[in-house]
Design a protein around this motif. Structure first.
Motif, short mmCIF file in Angstrom:
data_model
loop_
_atom_site.label_atom_id
_atom_site.label_comp_id
_atom_site.label_asym_id
_atom_site.label_seq_id
_atom_site.Cartn_x
_atom_site.Cartn_y
_atom_site.Cartn_z
N LEU A 18 -7.90 -2.83 9.10
CA LEU A 18 -6.46 -2.68 9.10
C LEU A 18 -5.96 -3.89 9.77
N THR A 62 -2.68 -3.97 7.72
CA THR A 62 -2.38 -2.63 7.26
C THR A 62 -1.80 -2.66 5.91
N LYS A 63 -1.58 -3.87 5.09
CA LYS A 63 -1.11 -3.55 3.91
C LYS A 63 -2.31 -4.09 2.91
N PRO A 64 -2.19 -3.50 1.61
CA PRO A 64 -3.00 -3.80 0.50
C PRO A 64 -3.12 -5.65 0.28
N TYR A 119 -3.55 -8.39 -2.33
CA TYR A 119 -3.64 -8.35 -4.26
C TYR A 119 -4.17 -9.86 -4.47
N LEU A 124 -9.44 -1.82 -8.28
CA LEU A 124 -8.19 -1.38 -8.09
C LEU A 124 -7.23 -2.47 -8.24
N GLN A 177 -7.76 -2.35 -0.61
CA GLN A 177 -7.02 -1.21 -0.06
C GLN A 177 -7.59 -1.11 1.36
N THR A 200 -7.22 0.88 3.85
CA THR A 200 -7.51 2.45 4.44
C THR A 200 -8.66 3.06 3.35
N PHE A 258 0.47 5.64 10.53
CA PHE A 258 1.02 4.25 10.68
C PHE A 258 0.39 3.21 9.61
N GLN A 259 -0.64 3.50 8.86
CA GLN A 259 -1.31 2.73 8.04
C GLN A 259 -0.53 2.29 6.67
N HIS A 260 0.21 3.48 6.22
CA HIS A 260 0.56 3.09 5.15
C HIS A 260 1.83 2.41 5.04
N GLN A 261 2.38 1.63 3.90
CA GLN A 261 3.41 0.93 3.85
C GLN A 261 4.60 1.86 4.10
N GLN A 292 5.32 2.27 7.68
CA GLN A 292 5.61 0.80 8.19
C GLN A 292 7.24 0.63 8.12
N GLN A 341 -6.77 6.05 -4.59
CA GLN A 341 -6.72 5.63 -6.00
C GLN A 341 -7.80 5.90 -6.71
N LYS A 372 3.91 -2.46 -4.05
CA LYS A 372 3.56 -3.40 -5.30
C LYS A 372 3.09 -2.85 -6.53
#
Lengths: 328, 326
Positions: free
Chosen positions: A146, A151-153, A155, A246, A250, A252, B47-50, B53, B206, B260
């Motif tokens: 994280l 905390t963002k995927p 790409y 994917l 990711q 998380t 708090f992790q997911h967009q 945020q 996913q 995205k």
């Protein structure tokens, strides 16, 4: 507790016992496949078999790596979140740092090896019990994923072909993905390492009787570090494949995956007490888990009952194994 | 022996450094209650997911506008009820002027909410409702209506007849249930020739959602559409379509939320469209309502923060683009 019989003389017996056990596990797998094939005409189709193999690939590779650790009598709880961290590192190497594809993939696999090395160091040099050492690593890996990703995927815009590592169809006219072929290659390599090399021999020896192994002149600490590092390399590879599938890293997740992998190992007849186990068993275990999950979904069993069914299979597998050992 | 002691010492030093480092970074400014600005503690579901945020960004925007101090925190996963309760307890101990709270389990939070009420601290519920009369208002998406909107577009896409399935994120949370039920009820009431053959749950993961979508497609070769109830579920369905090499015309995929991968799938034609909530609006309205509650104003029972359907035709409209996040 069995007495630590000299490895050479007992190897014939254990070979016979192992094959019997694998035969039983294999028979259970076939039985499950037959039952689902009868219950649904959509289960035993080429497409669905590929789906099952795809679903088994990532967990299966984690299970293969951790089989070595479990044979030494250890455990690795960091494989799930470690895999996520390796996926994130793949993203860092390829996207943030702009490395070429091969270097990024290699870097992530080596990064997994480093996680494994730290686990091995903590277990064998610092003497922290494997459960605790790898539990700590599990949380560290989850947090770092994280932190590093923000905390963002992540790409892979510089490497649009990154996803073909897992998804590329390798048999013309079918949808047989490269990832599954990698899984099969990893199975063969693991089987060779476990049965034909000194790493495998020492893993069994440490798991059967660590003190005796030490007394016979083996540097147990060193070999434990090597074995955890080996498992870490598998974690790195699984991270690459999962991110590739994917098309994104990711940050998380991963928690719970270690338990699925350990369940596959245990269903395959590897003992959590150490000293006993096989690669073929783990593969069958991973396939049983994947077939069950897929089959129960195909026949539309509600989610909550799917968990109950998988839990029962784990208990039955371990119980049968105990019965066999008692009678042996 | 010496070696081991040395090793242990290094490990302890490292741990100590880690703990102090973490504590230094994570502790919010203490004593917010007696500062010049009113302090509002916001406890989200994660708090992790967009998504969270974006909620946080909206909350911070409002905090600046109304000149209040906020902290924003949430448990590691949306299943960590226990951790969230501890966060709520800690927030109460700091005696804030108001609390924003998105309950993972409103029963479990009951005693602490009562404590807040007894201390005269107003609670604003957000995201999903709290099953209690204590919150002064609830700022959330009408998930039932949003899911019905998704169903409407699905029915149109498949020509008002055929088999469809649902890949949901969970069956225990209120949002999980409402996004499933709103969809299912719309189909039952308005589309007699559309049959929902299966509802399965992938936990928003996913890879898991992709595997289960593939199983559903295998079991129903004549399936015409799948609805994914959150970002992870919807992307998983798209992944399944990709892996099976299905034509997007043969299977309509309808999603929920943003991100995205989902935006790309819609632009590439792999996904028909999706519902987006307005997470920035949820955060903004929560802080705004908290400020109004602190000032003693009367608030409506619910604040509908809105939702939008977006697809390839309107994805770049300024109104829509403003509520989408990558």
């Amino acid at each position: 507790m069995s007495t630590p019989a000299p490895a050479r003389t007992s190897s014939l017996f254990s070979l016979a016992r192992n094959s019997l056990q694998q035969l039983l596990a294999f028979a259970s797998l076939i039985a499950i496949v037959i039952v689902f094939s009868i219950l649904s005409p959509h289960f035993f189709t080429a497409n669905n078999i590929v789906s099952v193999l795809t679903a088994a690939t990532v967990t299966g590779i984690l299970a293969l790596g951790t089989t070595f650790v479990i044979i030494t009598g250890g455990i690795d709880l960091s494989i799930g979140t470690g895999m996520i961290l390796c996926g994130v590192m793949t993203g860092v190497f390829l996207t943030y740092w702009g490395w070429p594809l091969w270097a990024g993939v290699l870097g992530a696999v080596i990064f997994g090896g480093i996680i494994g090395f730290i686990n091995g160091f903590n277990v064998s040099i610092l003497g922290i019990p494997p459960f605790i050492a790898t539990l700590g690593m599990m949380l560290i890996a989850s947090g770092l994923s994280l932190v590093i990703s923000g905390t963002k995927p992540i790409y892979f815009p510089n490497h649009p072909d990154f996803q073909s590592i897992m998804n590329l169809s390798i048999l013309p006219g079918t949808r047989f993905p490269l990832g599954v072929a990698v899984f099969i290659a990893v199975i063969i390599v693991s089987a060779i390492i476990l049965s034909k090399t000194i790493v495998g021999r020492y893993a069994f020896s440490i798991g059967s009787n660590e003190a005796a192994t030490e007394l016979s002149g083996v540097n147990v600490r060193k070999w434990k570090i090597i074995i955890y590092t080996l498992s870490g390399l598998f974690v790195g590879l699984a991270g690459v494949l999962s991110a590739s599938r994917l098309s994104s890293a990711q940050p998380t997740g991963g928690m719970g995956l270690e338990l699925e992998a350990i369940a596959a190992v245990v269903i395959g007849g590897t003992s959590l007490q150490g000293g006993k186990g096989s690669i073929v068993g783990t593969v069958i275990g991973a396939l049983i888990m994947a077939v069950l999950t897929n089959g129960l979904r195909i026949i539309s069993v509600p989610q909550e009952w799917q968990s109950v069914a998988v839990g029962c299979v784990i208990l039955i597998a371990v119980y049968l194994d105990m019965l066999r050992r008692r009678s042996a | 022996m010496k070696k081991r002691l040395f090793g242990a010492a290094i490990a302890m030093a490292a741990t100590a450094a880690l703990i102090t480092g973490c504590a230094g970074g994570a502790t919010p400014e203490a004593g917010g209650g007696d500062g010049e600005k009113p302090y509002i503690a916001i406890i989200s579901k994660g708090f992790q997911h967009q998504f969270w945020q974006a909620v946080r960004a909206g909350a911070e925007q409002a905090a600046e506008e109304f000149d209040v101090e906020i902290t924003f925190e949430g448990p590691d996963t949306e299943a960590d009820v226990d951790q969230q309760i501890q966060m709520l307890q800690t927030a109460l101990d700091k005696n804030p002027a108001a609390i924003g709270f998105a309950a993972l389990d409103s029963q479990a939070a009951g005693p602490l909410l009562q404590q807040a009420s007894d201390s005269g601290i107003p609670v604003v519920a957000f995201d999903s409702g709290v099953d209690s009369d204590i919150p002064v208002t609830t700022a959330s998406t009408d998930n039932l209506a949003a899911a019905a909107e998704a169903a409407k577009h699905m029915v149109e896409a498949i020509g008002e007849e055929g088999k469809i399935a649902v890949v949901a994120h969970d069956q225990t949370s209120l949002t999980g249930q409402q996004r499933r039920d709103g969809f299912v009820e719309y189909i039952e009431e308005n589309a007699p020739n559309v049959e929902i053959v299966d509802v399965q749950y992938g936990g928003g993961d996913q890879a898991k959602s992709a595997d289960l979508a593939k199983a559903i497609i295998s079991a129903n070769p004549d399936l015409k559409g799948i609805y994914g109830t959150n970002e992870g579920s919807a992307i998983g369905v798209v992944q399944a379509v990709k892996e099976l090499g299905l034509s997007p015309d043969a299977l309509a995929v309808v999603g929920f939320d943003s991100g995205k991968a989902q935006l790309d799938a819609i632009r590439d034609g792999l996904m028909l469209g999706a519902i987006t909530q307005n997470p920035v609006g949820i955060g903004y309205e929560t802080v705004k309502a908290a400020v109004e509650a602190i000032n003693g104003e009367t608030l409506p029972a619910t604040i509908d923060t809105g939702f939008y359907w977006y697809d390839s035709t309107n994805i770049d409209d300024p109104t829509i683009a403003a509520v989408l996040y990558e």
